[in-house]
Design a protein around this motif. Structure first.
Motif: not given
Length: 79
Positions: A46-48, A73-75, A20-22, A14-15
């Motif tokens: 998006i907020y998990g 991968k980033r998560a 990315r959205k922001e 989610a983070d």
């Protein structure tokens, strides 16, 4: 049943999506329209607050111009 590790991983995914959205400045409404998903679903992901299904990850990541595998991968790296 979700365990603590699952919860942390969902939050990390989610983070990545939220950042990315922001960064690109897309609204929830525009993201929902482009991803063909309900706005409420997008917000919960998006907020998990909701597990993300593969098809939803693919759609959201696509709109955000991210590779779904890169999101994961980033998560993983963030944990």
């Amino acid at each position: 049943m979700e365990n603590d590790a699952d919860t942390r991983y969902n939050k990390a995914v989610a983070d990545v999506l939220r950042e990315r959205k922001e960064a690109i400045g897309i609204t929830f409404d525009d993201l929902a329209l482009a991803a063909e998903l309900p706005r409420a679903t997008i917000a919960r992901i998006i907020y998990g607050h909701r597990d993300i299904k593969v098809y939803a990850l693919r759609r959201i990541a696509g709109v955000l111009e991210l590779d779904p595998g890169e999101v994961l991968k980033r998560a993983e790296t963030a944990l």
